[in-house]
Design an enzyme around this catalytic site. Structure first.
Site, PDB file in Angstrom:
ATOM      1  N   ILE A  24      11.960 -11.754 -18.657  1.00  0.00           N
ATOM      2  CA  ILE A  24      12.113 -10.659 -19.618  1.00  0.00           C
ATOM      3  C   ILE A  24      13.513 -10.711 -20.204  1.00  0.00           C
ATOM      4  CG2 ILE A  24      12.807  -9.012 -17.779  1.00  0.00           C
ATOM      5  CD1 ILE A  24      11.392  -6.806 -19.529  1.00  0.00           C
TER       6      ILE A  24
ATOM      7  N   CYS B  77       0.858  -1.183   0.000  1.00  0.00           N
ATOM      8  CA  CYS B  77       0.000   0.000   0.000  1.00  0.00           C
ATOM      9  C   CYS B  77       0.892   1.229   0.000  1.00  0.00           C
ATOM     10  CB  CYS B  77      -0.867   0.047   1.265  1.00  0.00           C
ATOM     11  SG  CYS B  77      -1.788  -1.451   1.558  1.00  0.00           S
TER      12      CYS B  77
ATOM     13  N   VAL C 149      -5.566  -8.748   1.634  1.00  0.00           N
ATOM     14  CA  VAL C 149      -6.162  -9.526   2.726  1.00  0.00           C
ATOM     15  C   VAL C 149      -7.333  -8.739   3.317  1.00  0.00           C
ATOM     16  CG1 VAL C 149      -5.721 -10.530   5.004  1.00  0.00           C
ATOM     17  CG2 VAL C 149      -3.956 -10.637   3.268  1.00  0.00           C
TER      18      VAL C 149
ATOM     19  N   ARG D 134      -4.785   2.002  -1.039  1.00  0.00           N
ATOM     20  CA  ARG D 134      -4.908   0.592  -0.735  1.00  0.00           C
ATOM     21  C   ARG D 134      -4.764  -0.325  -1.951  1.00  0.00           C
ATOM     22  NH1 ARG D 134      -9.781  -3.257   1.318  1.00  0.00           N
ATOM     23  NH2 ARG D 134      -8.390  -4.879   2.052  1.00  0.00           N
ATOM     24  N   LEU D 135      -3.965  -1.375  -1.768  1.00  0.00           N
ATOM     25  CA  LEU D 135      -3.983  -2.510  -2.683  1.00  0.00           C
ATOM     26  C   LEU D 135      -4.555  -3.658  -1.855  1.00  0.00           C
ATOM     27  CD1 LEU D 135      -3.154  -3.779  -5.423  1.00  0.00           C
ATOM     28  CD2 LEU D 135      -1.035  -4.477  -4.336  1.00  0.00           C
TER      29      LEU D 135
END
Length: 561
Positions: A288, A2, A53, A49-50
């Protein structure tokens, strides 16, 4: 993962200050909130916020009915929150892992609270009843935190320094913005005016000590003593445990896979555990590089062997050069090797965000520092010198590799997990006799390789594959990313500019055109903030003017690649 931000004792209108918090919006694309602290008119929290949970209660600042006077803003994951909750029989109100901080603080105070957290974190905890503010950051600084404190007691805190650079405050000289030291906590008195006074800075964990939380989690099968077979078994048990606890997520898990030893061990263990835990999706792995890069070929072999859903991202030097400035702005660093390696990681993170639904991303960071994986360790004058340099590298990770790993993934709203930096795993590895940890038979990380020998976890040729720096490994064998970058810089920086570099940048003056070019971009975006990069990352014990492994006299590319 976050973005956290807070100010205490602002002279400026909070609505104006809050615009600064928007500069870290990329860290939490799912939601954001600003909240003033009632009773303290000039104190405020910002949170991006990500959601990983607890979808319902995950917004912050986190507050629960039991402790109405506690406000918590934190960025991280606490892997042992359920173990601690059950052990101490805490009465939880949410499913948020961070709720454990409130209960532990209430029962034990700040220092013991921090030492019992098994995870990665940066937190701001406000106790309005006792008028105290606490800051803290995990052992290796996997989660970032910056603070700014003025002479008159105005405190501003943010996940990234860019959220503090334009904060306005009446002060005679500009306040320093400094990274908060990993493994530490700080205590402030909060005055009624909202201004603060720092009263204590303490260290709650150092990487060579076994963490306090280990005694609350007994692992089956761990042996004692330094007999080789015992040590190898312990390494396997602790490593698998480190990966397993990091499966805590409501979002899809993926893994970066360069085809080197470290990321291959992480990916293989992750795939194995995902099957055991019956995750409802296959693990995606991502590599990559240029079409003929050694990394892409090796990663393809590993992915086939472990059965992951593999994605390859094609890298061209032109694309790398195009994103250079964006990358430096996200990194807030002018360290050469960090920037070089970040370009590929930034581009692969962008691909993951745009083309897949994986959000929690595992990676092999920290292994080179822990297990003496850099090629220059072959030149260590003694096992003791090697062991000491290993600890130095681990303690500086937050300035280099961990900084790169966090910023390049966070730039695209991904959450990074690094099992090699598990507190228990690292403290055990560092407790082993110095002679056991040195390169052996011309191979670095010999003990780690030996521990997984005969386990059929990854192909043998990968288990014994030589170290390849990430920024080198993604390059084409015909022409490296490093060479293409140098050619571009030749057209941008002339000799007379480089001659004046030391006068222009007296602190950490760049010695090469590449260094000068990167420093210019950094100074354009963050004028006068050179202290964020206190020194360049360079190999030891050899005369090196460039950090790239391919330029070292002891580098031997694999014959079969």
């Amino acid at each position: 993962m976050c973005g956290i931000w807070a100010v205490f004792g602002s002279d400026e209108c909070l609505a104006i200050q809050c615009t600064n918090a928007m500069k870290i919006a990329h860290r939490g694309p799912d939601a954001f909130r600003f909240e003033n602290v009632n009773g303290f008119t000039n104190c405020c929290f910002g949170f991006h916020r990500l959601a990983i949970v607890d979808q319902l209660y995950g917004m912050q600042p986190l507050r629960v009915k039991k402790f109405p006077y506690l406000w918590l803003c934190y960025n991280g994951e606490i892997y042992n929150h359920i173990k601690m909750k059950n052990h101490f029989e805490f009465d939880y109100q949410t499913k948020v892992d961070g709720e454990i901080l409130l209960h532990l603080y209430d029962r034990f105070g700040i220092e013991k609270m921090a030492s019992l957290l098994d995870g990665v974190f940066a937190f701001i905890l406000l106790d309005t009843a006792n008028r105290k503010i606490f800051l803290g950051r995990d052992t290796y600084g996997v989660r970032p935190l910056f603070r700014m404190l003025t002479d008159d007691g105005f405190l501003a805190v943010c996940s990234e320094a860019k959220g503090l650079t334009d904060i306005t405050h009446s002060m005679s000289s500009p306040a320093k913005i400094t990274p908060f030291p990993p493994g530490h906590f700080e205590v402030f008195n909060l005055k009624l005016s909202g201004k603060v006074e720092s009263i204590e800075m303490g260290r709650f964990h150092c990487c060579t000590d076994e963490p306090k939380h280990a005694s609350y989690n007994s692992l089956e099968g761990l042996g004692t003593g330094f007999e080789l077979e015992t040590v190898k078994k312990n390494i396997r048990i602790l490593f698998e445990n480190a990966v397993k606890k990091r499966l805590m997520a409501h979002r899809r898990i993926g893994c970066l896979l360069s085809g080197g030893l470290d990321s291959s061990l992480v990916a293989a263990t992750l795939v194995k555990l995902a099957k055991e835990e019956q995750l409802p999706y296959p693990i995606q792995t991502f590599s990559i590089g240029a079409e003929d890069s050694p990394d892409v070929a090796a990663a393809r072999k590993v992915a086939e062997y472990i059965g992951s859903e593999h994605h390859e991202v094609n890298f061209t030097p032109e694309e790398g050069i195009r994103v250079l400035e964006e990358v430096i702005v996200h990194l807030e660093s002018f360290d050469i090797t960090t920037i070089r390696a970040s370009v590929g990681m930034y581009m692969i993170s962008k691909y993951i965000r745009e083309k897949t639904d994986s959000v929690v991303i595992f990676s092999g960071e920290g292994s080179d520092e822990l297990t003496q994986g850099y090629i220059y360790f072959h030149k260590a004058p003694s096992p003791k010198a090697g062991a000491e340099d290993s600890v130095r590298l681990l303690e500086e990770l937050y300035l280099f590799d961990v900084l790169r790993a966090d910023r390049t993934t966070a730039a695209h709203g991904l959450e990074l997990r690094v099992p090699f930096l598990d507190h228990r795993f690292t403290s055990y590895y560092l407790s082993l006799p110095e002679e056991m940890r040195v390169p052996k038979d011309g191979v670095e990380k010999h003990l780690l390789r030996e521990a997984f020998k005969g386990m059929n976890l990854i192909p043998d040729e990968i288990l014994w594959r030589r170290k390849e720096a990430f920024s080198d490994g993604l390059s084409s064998m015909k022409k490296s990313w490093y060479t293409s970058l140098q050619e571009h810089i030749e057209s941008e920086v002339n000799d007379s500019q480089l001659e004046k570099a030391a006068k222009l940048y007296p602190f950490n003056p760049p010695k090469t055109k590449e260094g000068f070019f990167m420093r210019q971009i950094f100074e354009k975006n963050f004028p006068g903030r050179h202290e964020w990069t206190p020194h360049y990352w360079m190999p030891r014990w050899i005369k090196a003017t460039d950090p790239s492994a391919r330029t070292l006299s002891i580098y031997k590319p694999d014959k079969d690649e």
